[in-house]
Design a protein around this motif. Sequence first.
Motif, PDB file in Angstrom:
ATOM      1  N   UNK A 185       0.858  -1.170   0.000  1.00 35.07           N
ATOM      2  CA  UNK A 185       0.000   0.000   0.000  1.00 35.07           C
ATOM      3  C   UNK A 185       0.904   1.232   0.000  1.00 35.07           C
ATOM      4  N   UNK A 186       0.327   2.403   0.127  1.00 34.93           N
ATOM      5  CA  UNK A 186       1.119   3.626   0.194  1.00 34.93           C
ATOM      6  C   UNK A 186       0.261   4.686   0.872  1.00 34.93           C
ATOM      7  N   UNK A 187       0.738   5.918   0.922  1.00 38.66           N
ATOM      8  CA  UNK A 187      -0.089   7.026   1.373  1.00 38.66           C
ATOM      9  C   UNK A 187      -0.636   7.750   0.143  1.00 38.66           C
ATOM     10  N   UNK A 188      -1.916   8.190   0.194  1.00 40.99           N
ATOM     11  CA  UNK A 188      -2.507   8.822  -0.990  1.00 40.99           C
ATOM     12  C   UNK A 188      -1.670   9.986  -1.527  1.00 40.99           C
ATOM     13  N   UNK A 189      -1.173  10.829  -0.637  1.00 41.60           N
ATOM     14  CA  UNK A 189      -0.419  11.999  -1.088  1.00 41.60           C
ATOM     15  C   UNK A 189       0.871  11.583  -1.784  1.00 41.60           C
ATOM     16  N   UNK A 190       1.569  10.635  -1.175  1.00 40.26           N
ATOM     17  CA  UNK A 190       2.834  10.152  -1.741  1.00 40.26           C
ATOM     18  C   UNK A 190       2.587   9.493  -3.106  1.00 40.26           C
ATOM     19  N   UNK A 191       1.556   8.676  -3.184  1.00 41.33           N
ATOM     20  CA  UNK A 191       1.252   7.977  -4.433  1.00 41.33           C
ATOM     21  C   UNK A 191       0.875   8.975  -5.520  1.00 41.33           C
ATOM     22  N   UNK A 192       0.094   9.981  -5.131  1.00 43.89           N
ATOM     23  CA  UNK A 192      -0.312  11.004  -6.102  1.00 43.89           C
ATOM     24  C   UNK A 192       0.912  11.758  -6.631  1.00 43.89           C
ATOM     25  N   UNK A 193       1.862  12.041  -5.744  1.00 46.06           N
ATOM     26  CA  UNK A 193       3.112  12.710  -6.186  1.00 46.06           C
ATOM     27  C   UNK A 193       3.853  11.853  -7.208  1.00 46.06           C
ATOM     28  N   UNK A 194       3.986  10.562  -6.898  1.00 43.14           N
ATOM     29  CA  UNK A 194       4.735   9.672  -7.791  1.00 43.14           C
ATOM     30  C   UNK A 194       4.028   9.538  -9.131  1.00 43.14           C
ATOM     31  N   UNK A 195       2.700   9.415  -9.108  1.00 41.53           N
ATOM     32  CA  UNK A 195       1.962   9.276 -10.359  1.00 41.53           C
ATOM     33  C   UNK A 195       1.974  10.567 -11.169  1.00 41.53           C
ATOM     34  N   UNK A 196       2.033  11.693 -10.473  1.00 45.36           N
ATOM     35  CA  UNK A 196       2.059  12.989 -11.158  1.00 45.36           C
ATOM     36  C   UNK A 196       3.337  13.143 -11.977  1.00 45.36           C
ATOM     37  N   UNK A 197       4.444  12.613 -11.424  1.00 44.44           N
ATOM     38  CA  UNK A 197       5.703  12.670 -12.192  1.00 44.44           C
ATOM     39  C   UNK A 197       5.549  11.981 -13.541  1.00 44.44           C
ATOM     40  N   UNK A 198       4.716  10.958 -13.556  1.00 44.15           N
ATOM     41  CA  UNK A 198       4.539  10.169 -14.768  1.00 44.15           C
ATOM     42  C   UNK A 198       3.452  10.749 -15.669  1.00 44.15           C
ATOM     43  N   UNK A 199       2.302  11.107 -15.093  1.00 43.12           N
ATOM     44  CA  UNK A 199       1.181  11.636 -15.890  1.00 43.12           C
ATOM     45  C   UNK A 199       0.531  12.794 -15.159  1.00 43.12           C
ATOM     46  N   UNK A 200       1.133  13.955 -15.323  1.00 44.39           N
ATOM     47  CA  UNK A 200       0.665  15.156 -14.626  1.00 44.39           C
ATOM     48  C   UNK A 200      -0.779  15.488 -14.999  1.00 44.39           C
ATOM     49  N   UNK A 201      -1.585  15.800 -13.969  1.00 47.76           N
ATOM     50  CA  UNK A 201      -2.944  16.275 -14.217  1.00 47.76           C
ATOM     51  C   UNK A 201      -3.942  15.206 -14.630  1.00 47.76           C
ATOM     52  N   UNK A 202      -3.506  13.947 -14.709  1.00 46.47           N
ATOM     53  CA  UNK A 202      -4.431  12.887 -15.126  1.00 46.47           C
ATOM     54  C   UNK A 202      -5.315  12.476 -13.951  1.00 46.47           C
TER      55      UNK A 202
END
Lengths: 272, 272
Positions: free
Chosen positions: B206-223
């Motif tokens: 699992x992860x923390x929502x904020x941390x996961x959102x940061x990591x995913x944003x690096x890959x697909x910003x704004x998605x």
Amino acid sequence: MTNDEIRPVYFLSDSTGITAETLGNTLLTQFPANNFDRITVPFITTAEQARTVVGTIDKLVATGPRPIVFSTAVSSDIRQAIATCQGIIVDLIGTHVGQLEEALGSPASAEPGRAHGLGNAERYQSRMAAVEYAMEHDDGQSLRALEKAQVILVAPSRCGKTPTTMYLALQHGIFAANFPLVDEDFQREGLPRPLRPFVEKCFGLSSNPLRLSQIRTERRRGSPYASLRQCGFELRSAEQLYVSHRIPYLNSATVSVEEMAATILQRMNLKH
Amino acid sequence: MTNDEIRPVYFLSDSTGITAETLGNTLLTQFPANNFDRITVPFITTAEQARTVVGTIDKLVATGPRPIVFSTAVSSDIRQAIATCQGIIVDLIGTHVGQLEEALGSPASAEPGRAHGLGNAERYQSRMAAVEYAMEHDDGQSLRALEKAQVILVAPSRCGKTPTTMYLALQHGIFAANFPLVDEDFQREGLPRPLRPFVEKCFGLSSNPLRLSQIRTERRRGSPYASLRQCGFELRSAEQLYVSHRIPYLNSATVSVEEMAATILQRMNLKH
């Protein structure tokens, strides 16, 4: 006791146990005549947990060869608990910390080992990015990003490119791509086109024909691909390519990925 | 000297230098107030090479803070050459070998360290096979071979499945597959079908929502994929799935792949 007996070896750690295993196993290789049964106990974070493990080990002392206990615990109460154990205690931290405290003129922090934690977050993120890069650029996939590579491993199929690339990424945070050499690369003149702008970053792998043929046979028995003749042809052609373009290379047949990675870091002057 | 000065740290080895770096860096984490510049010199195989390195280090002694020298050399002539160095010599092998010789009642072999060589060929081949398996079964590719897995890491996208799988394979020779949880898995009842026969082998991340959102944003910003809302939904759903099927899990947001791997080995009782 005779050397036929199996001696238990414990790796005790307040963290992952990686350091205890690494140095412990290095030391054990100096005693090849013995048989060891290895048990790692990571994440010992309280003196009570330490006493429980010591209890288990002390029971073994009564019934068989005295266990060896490699410990990297840092906090003093855990170390004191481990010190009561009747096994052969090899304290890998305490022994050296005192020496460093004296030489550096400052006390050790006594925080549990964080050498394998997130530690330096920037360095950790760059290692993870390197793993991702290695996955995406395995076996010549997506050649576009070769310019981002710090090193490009070049070799015929099954010479060890993939695990070496992965090791460089995961352990050292090196952006490593790899490029497979195939028959058509040997029929054309010069370096394969995608590598031409990056010859300075190329490092070649070779192997022995017999060894390569064995490895390929496991995958595709009886195929021309696995034949000794084809393997010999590819390895000769690859080495000619390396030599004529002054690409450093090594024979992967008798060395480990760790040894290849260390050699590549050194020869390519990569800072990790 | 003040702690602002950068102190050189040398890792000297007759082999890859991995052991010297591992224990040396663990010891250095105990002295966080200092700045260190790390240099690894692997494959020192002759006393002459050792004397050359010692010459380089001794020059530094004259001009700045005294370098620290971690050494894992095994052969006595190389160790003697290193012992003449004017740096702070931390002999990681010699200190402990004597203790083990006495306890085991047999002399050390004094062969150069082979802990990171091919060593046990069978164990090495199984590590390489595990890397290949991990590459082929990354992200739910080729589900057919899940029965060969010793552990199946289950998690939403970008929670650390891939590097952890790779670490388990490369370091520990564990056959690890991974399976990505996606929206449709959360809409259906029960475990995703491919996992059902193997629930005993599953380990969740699992992860923390904020941390996961940061990591995913690096890959697909704004998605939508990277939105805090979507990340929160997936992590909550995944944790519910783990709990209801008694799948052990951990939060990957604040731990390293090394720590995850050590935890997984321990919790799943995997022998490596």
